[in-house]
Write a protein that holds these residues in place. Structure first.
Motif, PDB file in Angstrom:
ATOM      1  N   LEU A   1       0.832  -1.193   0.000  1.00 37.50           N
ATOM      2  CA  LEU A   1       0.000   0.000   0.000  1.00 37.50           C
ATOM      3  C   LEU A   1       0.869   1.245   0.000  1.00 37.50           C
ATOM      4  CD1 LEU A   1      -2.842   1.252   0.274  1.00 37.50           C
ATOM      5  CD2 LEU A   1      -2.546   1.146   2.756  1.00 37.50           C
ATOM      6  N   ASN A   2       0.630   2.138  -0.905  1.00 35.57           N
ATOM      7  CA  ASN A   2       1.350   3.408  -0.946  1.00 35.57           C
ATOM      8  C   ASN A   2       0.621   4.400  -0.056  1.00 35.57           C
ATOM      9  OD1 ASN A   2       2.539   5.876  -1.528  1.00 35.57           O
ATOM     10  ND2 ASN A   2       2.767   5.428  -3.712  1.00 35.57           N
ATOM     11  N   LEU A   3       1.244   4.721   1.078  1.00 33.37           N
ATOM     12  CA  LEU A   3       0.615   5.619   2.050  1.00 33.37           C
ATOM     13  C   LEU A   3       0.612   7.062   1.570  1.00 33.37           C
ATOM     14  CD1 LEU A   3       2.174   4.153   5.330  1.00 33.37           C
ATOM     15  CD2 LEU A   3      -0.034   3.629   4.297  1.00 33.37           C
ATOM     16  N   PHE A   4       1.320   7.318   0.469  1.00 31.88           N
ATOM     17  CA  PHE A   4       1.416   8.697  -0.007  1.00 31.88           C
ATOM     18  C   PHE A   4       0.514   8.955  -1.207  1.00 31.88           C
ATOM     19  CE2 PHE A   4       5.450   7.565   2.028  1.00 31.88           C
ATOM     20  CZ  PHE A   4       5.533   8.555   2.986  1.00 31.88           C
ATOM     21  N   LYS A   5      -0.364   8.002  -1.522  1.00 32.18           N
ATOM     22  CA  LYS A   5      -1.300   8.206  -2.626  1.00 32.18           C
ATOM     23  C   LYS A   5      -2.199   9.400  -2.335  1.00 32.18           C
ATOM     24  CE  LYS A   5      -0.665   4.890  -5.714  1.00 32.18           C
ATOM     25  NZ  LYS A   5      -1.222   3.579  -5.562  1.00 32.18           N
ATOM     26  N   LYS A   6      -2.413  10.181  -3.352  1.00 39.95           N
ATOM     27  CA  LYS A   6      -3.244  11.371  -3.187  1.00 39.95           C
ATOM     28  C   LYS A   6      -4.714  10.979  -3.039  1.00 39.95           C
ATOM     29  CE  LYS A   6      -0.237  14.453  -5.878  1.00 39.95           C
ATOM     30  NZ  LYS A   6       0.886  13.518  -6.021  1.00 39.95           N
ATOM     31  N   LYS A   7      -5.449  11.725  -2.229  1.00 42.67           N
ATOM     32  CA  LYS A   7      -6.879  11.521  -2.106  1.00 42.67           C
ATOM     33  C   LYS A   7      -7.549  11.958  -3.408  1.00 42.67           C
ATOM     34  CE  LYS A   7      -6.948  12.268   2.897  1.00 42.67           C
ATOM     35  NZ  LYS A   7      -7.489  13.099   4.011  1.00 42.67           N
TER      36      LYS A   7
ATOM     37  N   GLU B   1      -9.882  13.879  -4.208  1.00 42.98           N
ATOM     38  CA  GLU B   1     -10.132  15.310  -4.389  1.00 42.98           C
ATOM     39  C   GLU B   1      -8.836  16.094  -4.615  1.00 42.98           C
ATOM     40  OE1 GLU B   1     -10.197  14.487   0.134  1.00 42.98           O
ATOM     41  OE2 GLU B   1     -10.842  13.533  -1.748  1.00 42.98           O
ATOM     42  N   ASN B   2      -7.695  15.454  -4.327  1.00 42.51           N
ATOM     43  CA  ASN B   2      -6.410  16.136  -4.476  1.00 42.51           C
ATOM     44  C   ASN B   2      -5.639  15.698  -5.710  1.00 42.51           C
ATOM     45  OD1 ASN B   2      -6.785  17.563  -2.057  1.00 42.51           O
ATOM     46  ND2 ASN B   2      -5.937  15.897  -0.848  1.00 42.51           N
ATOM     47  N   LEU B   3      -6.255  14.866  -6.532  1.00 43.66           N
ATOM     48  CA  LEU B   3      -5.575  14.402  -7.738  1.00 43.66           C
ATOM     49  C   LEU B   3      -5.354  15.568  -8.701  1.00 43.66           C
ATOM     50  CD1 LEU B   3      -7.512  11.071  -8.333  1.00 43.66           C
ATOM     51  CD2 LEU B   3      -5.118  11.291  -7.641  1.00 43.66           C
ATOM     52  N   PRO B   4      -4.212  15.593  -9.382  1.00 42.92           N
ATOM     53  CA  PRO B   4      -3.926  16.713 -10.303  1.00 42.92           C
ATOM     54  C   PRO B   4      -4.865  16.711 -11.504  1.00 42.92           C
ATOM     55  CG  PRO B   4      -2.257  14.992 -10.486  1.00 42.92           C
ATOM     56  CD  PRO B   4      -3.107  14.621  -9.315  1.00 42.92           C
ATOM     57  N   ASP B   5      -4.975  17.856 -12.140  1.00 44.34           N
ATOM     58  CA  ASP B   5      -5.898  18.007 -13.262  1.00 44.34           C
ATOM     59  C   ASP B   5      -5.572  17.057 -14.408  1.00 44.34           C
ATOM     60  OD1 ASP B   5      -7.341  19.922 -11.931  1.00 44.34           O
ATOM     61  OD2 ASP B   5      -6.321  21.619 -12.875  1.00 44.34           O
ATOM     62  N   PHE B   6      -4.283  16.824 -14.680  1.00 45.51           N
ATOM     63  CA  PHE B   6      -3.938  15.946 -15.811  1.00 45.51           C
ATOM     64  C   PHE B   6      -4.437  14.528 -15.572  1.00 45.51           C
ATOM     65  CE2 PHE B   6      -0.185  15.087 -13.167  1.00 45.51           C
ATOM     66  CZ  PHE B   6      -0.016  13.710 -13.333  1.00 45.51           C
ATOM     67  N   TRP B   7      -4.452  14.098 -14.304  1.00 48.59           N
ATOM     68  CA  TRP B   7      -4.975  12.760 -14.012  1.00 48.59           C
ATOM     69  C   TRP B   7      -6.496  12.737 -14.143  1.00 48.59           C
ATOM     70  CZ3 TRP B   7      -3.117   7.993 -13.697  1.00 48.59           C
ATOM     71  CH2 TRP B   7      -3.980   6.984 -13.217  1.00 48.59           C
ATOM     72  N   LYS B   8      -7.137  13.785 -13.701  1.00 46.94           N
ATOM     73  CA  LYS B   8      -8.590  13.864 -13.834  1.00 46.94           C
ATOM     74  C   LYS B   8      -8.996  13.865 -15.306  1.00 46.94           C
ATOM     75  CE  LYS B   8      -9.256  16.347  -9.450  1.00 46.94           C
ATOM     76  NZ  LYS B   8      -9.643  17.630  -8.828  1.00 46.94           N
TER      77      LYS B   8
ATOM     78  N   ARG C   1       5.115   6.383  -7.650  1.00 45.04           N
ATOM     79  CA  ARG C   1       6.060   7.361  -7.105  1.00 45.04           C
ATOM     80  C   ARG C   1       5.490   8.769  -7.165  1.00 45.04           C
ATOM     81  NH1 ARG C   1       9.704   3.645  -9.446  1.00 45.04           N
ATOM     82  NH2 ARG C   1       9.682   4.657 -11.492  1.00 45.04           N
ATOM     83  N   MET C   2       4.555   8.986  -8.090  1.00 49.89           N
ATOM     84  CA  MET C   2       3.897  10.287  -8.205  1.00 49.89           C
ATOM     85  C   MET C   2       2.685  10.392  -7.296  1.00 49.89           C
ATOM     86  SD  MET C   2       4.189  10.394 -12.385  1.00 49.89           S
ATOM     87  CE  MET C   2       3.130  11.816 -12.645  1.00 49.89           C
ATOM     88  N   GLY C   3       2.397   9.304  -6.546  1.00 46.64           N
ATOM     89  CA  GLY C   3       1.250   9.302  -5.642  1.00 46.64           C
ATOM     90  C   GLY C   3      -0.066   9.115  -6.361  1.00 46.64           C
ATOM     91  N   LEU C   4      -0.027   8.480  -7.550  1.00 43.68           N
ATOM     92  CA  LEU C   4      -1.230   8.343  -8.378  1.00 43.68           C
ATOM     93  C   LEU C   4      -1.658   6.883  -8.493  1.00 43.68           C
ATOM     94  CD1 LEU C   4      -0.219  10.811 -11.225  1.00 43.68           C
ATOM     95  CD2 LEU C   4      -1.915  11.204  -9.429  1.00 43.68           C
ATOM     96  N   PRO C   5      -2.917   6.638  -8.883  1.00 48.52           N
ATOM     97  CA  PRO C   5      -3.397   5.263  -9.106  1.00 48.52           C
ATOM     98  C   PRO C   5      -2.722   4.623 -10.306  1.00 48.52           C
ATOM     99  CG  PRO C   5      -5.228   6.807  -8.807  1.00 48.52           C
ATOM    100  CD  PRO C   5      -3.998   7.630  -9.013  1.00 48.52           C
ATOM    101  N   ARG C   6      -3.072   3.383 -10.548  1.00 45.99           N
ATOM    102  CA  ARG C   6      -2.510   2.620 -11.661  1.00 45.99           C
ATOM    103  C   ARG C   6      -3.221   2.969 -12.973  1.00 45.99           C
ATOM    104  NH1 ARG C   6       0.032  -2.044  -9.510  1.00 45.99           N
ATOM    105  NH2 ARG C   6      -0.545  -3.362 -11.267  1.00 45.99           N
ATOM    106  N   LEU C   7      -2.608   2.572 -14.084  1.00 49.43           N
ATOM    107  CA  LEU C   7      -3.227   2.756 -15.400  1.00 49.43           C
ATOM    108  C   LEU C   7      -4.621   2.140 -15.440  1.00 49.43           C
ATOM    109  CD1 LEU C   7      -0.256   1.873 -17.791  1.00 49.43           C
ATOM    110  CD2 LEU C   7      -1.360   4.108 -17.616  1.00 49.43           C
ATOM    111  N   LYS C   8      -5.531   2.780 -16.126  1.00 50.81           N
ATOM    112  CA  LYS C   8      -6.902   2.300 -16.230  1.00 50.81           C
ATOM    113  C   LYS C   8      -7.165   1.585 -17.561  1.00 50.81           C
ATOM    114  CE  LYS C   8     -10.220   4.991 -14.781  1.00 50.81           C
ATOM    115  NZ  LYS C   8     -10.695   4.208 -13.655  1.00 50.81           N
ATOM    116  N   ASN C   9      -6.237   1.661 -18.477  1.00 52.92           N
ATOM    117  CA  ASN C   9      -6.452   1.108 -19.826  1.00 52.92           C
ATOM    118  C   ASN C   9      -6.515  -0.409 -19.829  1.00 52.92           C
ATOM    119  OD1 ASN C   9      -4.676   3.622 -19.822  1.00 52.92           O
ATOM    120  ND2 ASN C   9      -5.468   3.619 -21.921  1.00 52.92           N
ATOM    121  N   LYS C  10      -7.308  -0.948 -20.759  1.00 55.43           N
ATOM    122  CA  LYS C  10      -7.267  -2.378 -21.035  1.00 55.43           C
ATOM    123  C   LYS C  10      -5.969  -2.680 -21.769  1.00 55.43           C
ATOM    124  CE  LYS C  10     -12.237  -3.340 -21.175  1.00 55.43           C
ATOM    125  NZ  LYS C  10     -12.158  -4.286 -20.035  1.00 55.43           N
TER     126      LYS C  10
END
Length: 220
Positions: free
Chosen positions: A2-8, A10-17, A136-145
């Motif tokens: 578990l990455n304890l530094f994953k962003k919540k 609501e705090n995800l950056p715009d490029f990820w959204k 390492r960027m505190g982001l979720p995994r790829l969503k692509n198939k």
């Protein structure tokens, strides 16, 4: 782990959204209507946790054709250096090529791929390298198939006692079988293009009854 530094959320950056928003669009049912992105990474080694990406290369496929204009290639600033792998990829430390930081390269890759279906040879490794960078960027995994050309190639093999369907075929073996030129091997963009050619050839061999759609492709 578990990455304890994953962003919540609501705090995800715009490029990820923006990237996530692409997945509100449903993928087409037909292969010809689907955008595939065939990609490859060159890395400092084969340890997903410890090693780092040196470059990411990709090419788009639409309407069962490679779109040369729809390509992607970025070199990444080396913070980890392994001289033992230089003879494979040829990328030396402090080489005079334009580089991005790992974060900048991953952001550019996400924008490029959108919700496309990803294709790679031994896809688990390349997807794993991208996912580790995202972590390492505190982001979720790829969503692509994701499709793996190793598995798809196995699907083209004749089932018999003479063929080991669990064999892990190399890209060189498949390229040799299909008479694909490998002069650009071991560059990310070159390997992506070779894999794209192999992928299209495999599709042709799998689609003998002309009823192969995207859903069936993922079942192979």
């Amino acid at each position: 782990m578990l990455n304890l530094f994953k962003k919540k959320p609501e705090n995800l950056p715009d490029f990820w959204k923006d990237y996530e928003a692409k997945f509100q669009e449903k993928l087409p049912e037909e292969i010809a209507e689907t955008r595939f992105v065939v990609f490859d990474t060159e890395t400092t080694g084969f340890d997903i946790k410890k090693d780092r990406m040196l470059s990411i290369g990709a090419v788009g496929i639409e309407n069962k054709s490679i779109n040369i204009a729809d390509g992607f290639e970025e070199y990444i600033l080396q913070e980890t250096f392994n001289p033992k792998t230089v003879k494979i990829h040829g990328i030396i430390q402090n080489e005079r090529i334009e580089t991005l930081s790992e974060e900048e390269a991953v952001k550019a890759f996400l924008k490029y791929i959108g919700n496309s279906v990803l294709v790679a040879h031994h896809a688990g490794f390349d997807v794993g390298m991208i996912n580790e960078a995202l972590s390492r960027m505190g982001l979720p995994r790829l969503k692509n198939k994701v499709l793996d050309t190793v598995n798809l190639y196995r699907g083209t093999r004749i089932i018999s006692n003479l063929i080991n369907r669990e064999k892990s075929y190399s890209l060189d073996e498949i390229a040799e079988t299909y008479n694909i030129d490998t002069k650009d091997r071991h560059t990310a963009a070159g390997d992506a293009f070779i894999t794209a050619l192999a992928f299209l050839t495999i599709l042709g061999k799998l689609n003998t009854d002309r009823k192969l759609n995207l859903k069936k492709l993922f079942r192979i």
